[in-house]
Design an enzyme around this catalytic site. Structure first.
Site, PDB file in Angstrom:
ATOM      1  N   GLY A  50       0.801  -1.221   0.000  1.00  0.00           N
ATOM      2  CA  GLY A  50       0.000   0.000   0.000  1.00  0.00           C
ATOM      3  C   GLY A  50       0.831   1.267   0.000  1.00  0.00           C
ATOM      4  CB  CYS A  51       4.218   2.159   0.864  1.00  0.00           C
ATOM      5  SG  CYS A  51       3.812   2.467   2.578  1.00  0.00           S
ATOM      6  CD  GLN A  52       3.445   7.036  -5.523  1.00  0.00           C
ATOM      7  OE1 GLN A  52       3.370   7.894  -4.647  1.00  0.00           O
ATOM      8  NE2 GLN A  52       3.217   7.295  -6.782  1.00  0.00           N
TER       9      GLN A  52
END
Length: 140
Positions: A50-52
């Site tokens: 969920g982290c870019q």
């Protein structure tokens, strides 16, 4: 120090700066102060979904308290995870699970992050709470 005392310290630190460029610089400085994460922890298993940017989070238990270590390949994100570690590391699973992270809205962090970074912030908090749940389950 309790989690809330740490949060109050963070709020005080950020309230010294009115300009968001200065606050971003503070975040970057905090990230740069983090010791680098040992290469052995930079695994797919430790990557936060969920982290870019890429963020690795390692959690270990010492004397009933969770010690977090992390690293990111993005400067601002590294600062955000450094803040979360500052507030949550060194506390028991229950303290982490019960913590109301009021410092995030109070320093205006979420409203000054892009939507993807904001989602990443939530993913980091969620992952830290998942570790706390896992360690708590082990105790029981």
């Amino acid at each position: 120090m309790t989690i809330n005392e740490m949060q109050d310290e963070v709020i005080a630190e950020f309230s010294d700066f009115d300009d968001w460029m200065d606050r971003y610089q503070l975040l970057i400085d905090l990230g740069n102060e983090q010791p680098p994460l040992d290469e052995k922890y930079k695994t797919d298993q430790n990557l936060i979904e969920g982290c870019q940017s890429r963020v690795w989070l390692q959690a270990d238990e010492q004397d009933g308290k969770i010690i977090f270590q992390a690293e990111s390949d993005a400067l601002i994100v590294k600062g955000i995870i450094a803040l979360l570690i500052k507030v949550l590391s060194g506390h028991t699973p229950d303290e982490i699970l019960e913590a109301d992270l009021y410092f995030i809205p109070q320093i205006g962090l979420q409203e000054h992050l892009s939507p993807t970074r904001s989602n990443g912030l939530l993913a980091m908090v969620k992952q830290m709470r998942m570790y706390a749940l896992a360690f708590k389950a082990k105790e029981g």
